[in-house]
Enzyme design. Structure first.
Site, short mmCIF file in Angstrom:
data_model
loop_
_atom_site.label_atom_id
_atom_site.label_comp_id
_atom_site.label_asym_id
_atom_site.label_seq_id
_atom_site.Cartn_x
_atom_site.Cartn_y
_atom_site.Cartn_z
CB ALA A 15 -0.94 0.00 1.21
CE LYS A 35 7.47 -1.30 13.10
NZ LYS A 35 6.57 -1.39 14.24
CB THR A 43 3.86 -6.54 1.41
OG1 THR A 43 2.85 -5.62 1.76
CG2 THR A 43 3.79 -6.86 -0.07
CB ALA A 46 1.96 -11.90 1.08
N GLY A 49 -0.56 -15.63 -2.50
CA GLY A 49 -0.70 -14.91 -3.73
C GLY A 49 -1.64 -13.74 -3.68
CD GLU A 113 -4.57 -18.70 -1.34
OE1 GLU A 113 -3.35 -18.83 -1.20
OE2 GLU A 113 -5.17 -17.62 -1.11
CG ASP A 209 4.17 0.88 15.60
OD1 ASP A 209 4.24 0.39 16.73
OD2 ASP A 209 4.84 0.50 14.63
CG HIS A 230 -3.03 -18.74 7.91
ND1 HIS A 230 -2.82 -20.08 7.72
CD2 HIS A 230 -3.08 -18.18 6.67
CE1 HIS A 230 -2.72 -20.32 6.41
NE2 HIS A 230 -2.87 -19.18 5.75
NE ARG A 276 -6.68 -17.76 5.04
CZ ARG A 276 -5.84 -16.91 4.50
NH1 ARG A 276 -5.59 -15.77 5.11
NH2 ARG A 276 -5.24 -17.17 3.38
CG HIS A 337 -2.65 -14.59 8.52
ND1 HIS A 337 -1.31 -14.77 8.22
CD2 HIS A 337 -3.30 -14.48 7.33
CE1 HIS A 337 -1.17 -14.77 6.90
NE2 HIS A 337 -2.34 -14.58 6.35
CD GLU A 361 -2.86 -6.72 8.48
OE1 GLU A 361 -1.87 -6.99 7.75
OE2 GLU A 361 -3.16 -7.37 9.49
NE ARG A 372 -6.68 -10.97 4.71
CZ ARG A 372 -5.84 -11.84 4.17
NH1 ARG A 372 -5.72 -11.94 2.87
NH2 ARG A 372 -5.10 -12.61 4.94
CG LEU A 378 -0.40 -9.43 -1.40
CD1 LEU A 378 0.30 -10.52 -2.21
CD2 LEU A 378 0.63 -8.50 -0.77
#
Ligand code: SIN
Length: 526
Positions: A15, A35, A43, A46, A49, A113, A209, A230, A276, A337, A361, A372, A378
């Protein structure tokens, strides 16, 4: 001396990088604060996919339908429509920018998936999809001379002047001192908060944060109770909870309990490819039934050469821990997750604080609802990262005058960092979150957790520890508020979904939690 730039982006995952490119393409100066090193984000890890409508037998309507079903009645349909219709364009652009998704000859390969009605998941280098996307986005960002990426620069707080976000205070890694940077707008792309839990697939940087900083300056937070666990993180004593991608079940992996029994048929007719939250709870039930700390992911019926080529990173990691994925069953158990909730935004990444945007996220557009759909994150980062960048540009009429005396009242820092204490606080919070605010929750466990977090919060913490405990409170309070079960939020004392709870939780500093029909909000009220 304070720095001035046009735009600040915090975070360098999909993002953040995509937002930075959108901003820099217009000629604006963009300062990207991150940071850790530039490539270190959720990312990067991941595996499975990115879901996208690109195959001949797929349509945006089908992808939208699957996303809505996974979201358990709480997705904002407008946000989902943006995701699935604009996603294809952004993925094609990513391919033009050099992202190498796996192909057979010249044709893209799509995998399956859970909860997808089509094979629509693109992957790269087998199981390193995020890493490949970050590589190509960093290369694309590198072409823009106006992007100034500052690694190892942890943002400490947002600067608010007259109710508007006008900059940030960060820790300069060279001066080893706080520094301020001012801009027309700030885009938060700081990722999620998987580290709130004792067991997580997330890297150490995923401490949430950005969510805490936004909340502190008055931003609305939505749907914080919805945490995705997950089902299949590697469960080896002493090893980190390395993700064993859902794509392994998509390719035919089977879950067995420690007695060797295939058990998902007891819980859901979609078996290993149920959503999930259902698979995670089924695993917990089997672990309890058999008195075990794990179940097995069994890939042994699949061809060894195929597995090594399809999942090279997983194969390498399992070997490191003495496991051959084609010969041995792999011990797995659920781990935190993904955060479905976050800083409440509209469809253009605008938060309820003028000048502050959020994407990926850290944000809650309502696109994921209560749970999700696998591999939608992604895509979300790409689509909403670009949109947040575009919106920030369009609304950048703000002139940076009168910012020499920023109103930092809302950003009061705690005492200087106390590393030893910070580590102990985090460990305690993570354990409490896992045991009392985890896959199964109830009123008593949540109340006990909240009391403990409130005690810890009143004990004089450093800013980062205080932020961590505050996030734990945001998740716990929302989980206590929602007296039903839905998606990633399961209350043992309210095990059913209740249509009257088909609302989003909204939390704002010093206000009671309220329910809202949509995540999106009326910009005119700002
Ligand atoms: C996975 O590969 O199982 C994770 C992908 C995702 O979380 O969407």
């Amino acid at each position: 001396m304070a720095k001035v730039t046009d735009f600040i982006v915090i975070g360098s995952g999909v993002a953040g990088l995509r937002a930075s490119v959108a901003l820099a393409e217009s000629g604006a100066d963009v300062t990207v604060l991150t940071k850790d090193k530039a490539s270190e984000s959720n990312t990067e890890y991941a595996q499975g996919g990115v879901a996208v409508v690109l195959s001949d037998d797929d349509t945006a309507e089908l992808h939208e339908g699957d996303t809505l079903v996974a979201g358990a009645g709480l997705c904002d349909e407008a946000a989902v429509e943006v995701l699935v219709t604009e996603g294809t364009r952004y993925i094609k652009q990513l391919i033009d920018w050099g992202t190498e998704f796996d192909r057979e000859g010249s044709d893209l390969i799509f995998t399956q998936e859970a909860a997808h009605s089509r094979r629509r998941i693109l992957h790269a280098h087998g199981d390193s999809t995020g890493k490949e996307i970050v590589r190509s986005l960093i290369a694309r960002a590198g072409v823009e001379p106006n992007i100034n990426l500052l690694p190892f620069s942890a943002t400490e707080s947002l600067i608010i002047k007259d109710g508007r976000c006008v900059g940030v205070r960060y820790l300069d890694p060279i001066l080893r001192a706080p520094r301020e940077v001012f801009a027309k707008a700030v885009i938060l792309c700081t990722g999620g908060a998987g580290q709130l839990y004792q067991h997580t697939t997330n890297p150490p940087v995923a401490t949430g944060d950005g969510m805490a900083m936004a909340y502190r300056v008055g931003a609305d937070m939505a749907d914080m109770e919805f945490i995705q666990f997950h089902p299949t993180a590697l469960s080896v004593e002493g090893a980190p909870r390395f993700l064993l991608s859902e794509a392994m079940r998509g390719e035919g992996g089977i879950l067995r309990n420690v007695l060797g029994e295939r058990f998902m048929e007891r819980y859901d007719e979609r078996l290993e490819l149920a959503p999930r939250d259902i698979v995670s709870r089924s695993i917990v039930a089997e672990m309890r039934r058999t008195g075990s700390r794990f179940v097995y992911l069994d890939m042994t019926a699949l061809d060894g050469k195929f597995l090594r080529e399809r999942f090279p990173k997983i194969d390498e990691t399992c070997r490191y821990f003495g496991l051959d994925i084609s010969q041995q069953m792999l011990p797995v158990s659920p781990a935190s997750h993904y955060c479905m909730g976050g800083v409440r935004t509209d469809l253009w990444g605008r938060t309820t604080v003028p000048g502050l945007y959020a994407a990926g996220e850290v944000a809650c557009t309502g696109v994921h609802g209560a749970n999700r759909l696998a591999s939608n994150s992604l895509l979300e980062g790409l689509v909403f990262g670009a949109r947040a960048g575009e919106a920030a540009l369009e609304n950048a009429s703000f002139q940076m005058s009168g910012i020499s005396e920023p109103d930092l009242a809302a950003n009061a820092s705690g005492p200087a960092s106390q590393t030893g204490i910070a580590t102990a606080v985090r460990k305690r919070v993570k354990r409490l979150m896992w045991e009392r605010v985890g896959i199964l929750r109830d009123k008593a466990s949540l109340r006990r957790a909240i009391t403990e977090f409130e005690q810890i919060a009143s004990s004089g913490l450093s800013t980062s520890s205080a932020n961590f405990v505050m996030l734990a409170l945001l998740v716990s309070r929302a989980a206590l508020w929602r007296e039903e079960s839905r998606g990633g939020h399961f209350r043992s004392d309210f095990p059913e979904s209740d249509p009257s709870w088909r609302v989003h939780s909204v939390q704002k500093m010093s206000e009671e939690i309220t329910g809202a029909e949509t995540v999106d909000f009326d910009q005119n009220r700002l």
